[in-house]
Structure formats: C-alpha cells, structure tokens
Design an enzyme around this catalytic site. Sequence first.
Site, PDB file in Angstrom:
ATOM      1  N   HIS A   1      -0.123   5.148  -4.232  1.00 28.24           N
ATOM      2  CA  HIS A   1       0.279   6.596  -3.277  1.00 28.24           C
ATOM      3  C   HIS A   1      -0.192   7.323  -4.973  1.00 28.24           C
ATOM      4  O   HIS A   1       1.213   7.269  -5.325  1.00 28.24           O
ATOM      5  CB  HIS A   1       0.941   6.916  -2.584  1.00 28.24           C
ATOM      6  CG  HIS A   1       0.793   8.355  -1.853  1.00 28.24           C
ATOM      7  ND1 HIS A   1       0.573   9.515  -2.559  1.00 28.24           N
ATOM      8  CD2 HIS A   1      -0.170   8.400  -0.704  1.00 28.24           C
ATOM      9  CE1 HIS A   1       0.989  11.050  -1.866  1.00 28.24           C
ATOM     10  NE2 HIS A   1       0.089  10.067  -0.151  1.00 28.24           N
TER      11      HIS A   1
ATOM     12  N   ILE B   1       0.806  -1.293  -0.112  1.00 29.38           N
ATOM     13  CA  ILE B   1       0.547   0.064  -0.075  1.00 29.38           C
ATOM     14  C   ILE B   1       0.676   1.273   0.119  1.00 29.38           C
ATOM     15  O   ILE B   1       2.250   1.251   0.636  1.00 29.38           O
ATOM     16  CB  ILE B   1      -0.992   0.124   0.803  1.00 29.38           C
ATOM     17  CG1 ILE B   1      -2.163   1.307   1.146  1.00 29.38           C
ATOM     18  CG2 ILE B   1       0.445  -0.029   3.071  1.00 29.38           C
ATOM     19  CD1 ILE B   1      -2.325   0.835   2.506  1.00 29.38           C
ATOM     20  N   CYS B   2       0.480   2.562  -0.762  1.00 30.20           N
ATOM     21  CA  CYS B   2       1.124   3.369  -0.579  1.00 30.20           C
ATOM     22  C   CYS B   2       2.179   3.509  -1.138  1.00 30.20           C
ATOM     23  O   CYS B   2       2.131   3.760  -2.896  1.00 30.20           O
ATOM     24  CB  CYS B   2       0.979   3.983   1.032  1.00 30.20           C
ATOM     25  SG  CYS B   2       1.595   5.664   1.290  1.00 30.20           S
ATOM     26  N   ALA B   3       3.504   3.802  -0.845  1.00 32.22           N
ATOM     27  CA  ALA B   3       4.570   3.902  -1.612  1.00 32.22           C
ATOM     28  C   ALA B   3       5.188   2.419  -1.467  1.00 32.22           C
ATOM     29  O   ALA B   3       5.822   2.124  -2.489  1.00 32.22           O
ATOM     30  CB  ALA B   3       5.358   4.940  -0.704  1.00 32.22           C
TER      31      ALA B   3
END
Length: 241
Positions: free
Chosen positions: A174, A152-154
């Site tokens: 992200h 998730i995200c970066a």
Amino acid sequence: DNSMVVTVSLRLPFQSGLRQIQRPRHSTAIRRVCNRTPRKYAIIMASASKTPSVLIPIANGSEEMEAIIIADVLRRAEAQVTLASVEETTQVTCSRGVNIVADKLIGECAEEQFELIALPGGMPGAQNLADSEMLSSILKKHQASDKPLAAICAAPQVVLNTQGYLEGRHATAHPAFSDKLGNQERVSDRVVIDGNLITSRGPGTAMEFALTIVGSLFGPEKMKQVAGPMVMHSDWDTFVA
C-alpha cells in the site's frame, strides 16, 4: 446491532471497478501474461501435485475486501481455502466493522501443510498478524519449505518485511507503507511477482492479486476460466509485473 456477519462459504458478487483500457485485441489477456513472463507460473505449479491448499490468516482489523476477495476467488478456482483467525475466537471484526467468521483458529493450523499462505492487509489487522507468535512460526516453516507467499496492502511491509522475508526481493505494498520496502523498483506496480512471492497494493488491486494467485497455483487456463465469469476487463493482467 448494525454489524454484518460474512461467512466465507457465501458466493458474494464483486465488481472490479477497474477502468477499461482500450488496447489492440491481438491476443487474450491471459496469453499476454504468459508470453511476457513464461516461467512465472511454473515456479509454483511445479510443487502442486494435488488440489492446492491455501491459508488466509485474518485478525481484528484485517481489510475485509481483501480477505473475502482472496478467499472467494480461490474457492471459485476450487482451491482448498482455510481462513484462520489469529484472535481468541473465530469471529474477527475487520477494519470497516464487518465481522467475518473464520474456519478455525490459527493454532489448529500449526501441523497442517499449505501450498500457499496469503496475507490480507488492513490496519491494525496486519500488525495483529505480525504479532501472532503462532502465525510467525507457521510462516517460518512455510518459508523453510520454499513454498509461495502472497501478501497485499500493509501486510508486505508490516508482516513480511519486518520479519525478513523481503530481503533482496521485488515487492509492492500500500502507498502508505511501500516507501519502507528496501527495493523500490516495482513499488508502483499493482501486482508484483518475484519467484514464489506475490505482493499487491490494496483493496482496489485485490481482484488482480487473487487471480494472479490462481494463475500461479493452477496455471493460466484456470485463471482465464475464473476471470471470465467475473467480467474482468480484458487488460487487467497488464498491471501484473
């Protein structure tokens, strides 16, 4: 000292903070997911003959909301969750200054077998995960066994994409990192499932991400059981692609 220590055994209350969307209630949220993509859970569930074990690596600079929400939701589903620090100590300081005490160091996980590895984002946490030689070795063995990965995200870009795990795959990340992904077809989706790969965008999608992992490991009924007491809105799963 104003720092906060969060131990992962705590049952912390969270709110999804997601906007309520009015849609016809002709079927449950869980049923809609399964009817739309009936095979997406079976890929991972087929290999889970016992209580699934999940590794969540964390580092200094990891996104604390993502790390804790993933761990909390999976423990609500009764998965065997291990938070492992890639640092020299079990305590890590996350991106917003929250201290988390991991269950063990990543080196202690080298010989263990996990059903799924879930990578939280945050910076420089994701880079610290990518720089961990031990975690890279664990990821290679995990991938060689064709077991599921989640990020998730970066982390989808900084960890998985840079190490070649996203080649030819649909994924998201992200917004600050998603333009670096090779396949741009689903980067705007909140949660993307492509075979045994699950990716998501950031802290605001962490609940959906974690519940999607629950559905993949345990099936839609367990996902429904976990989501209900969390008071997720009925259409949260429509963001899962």
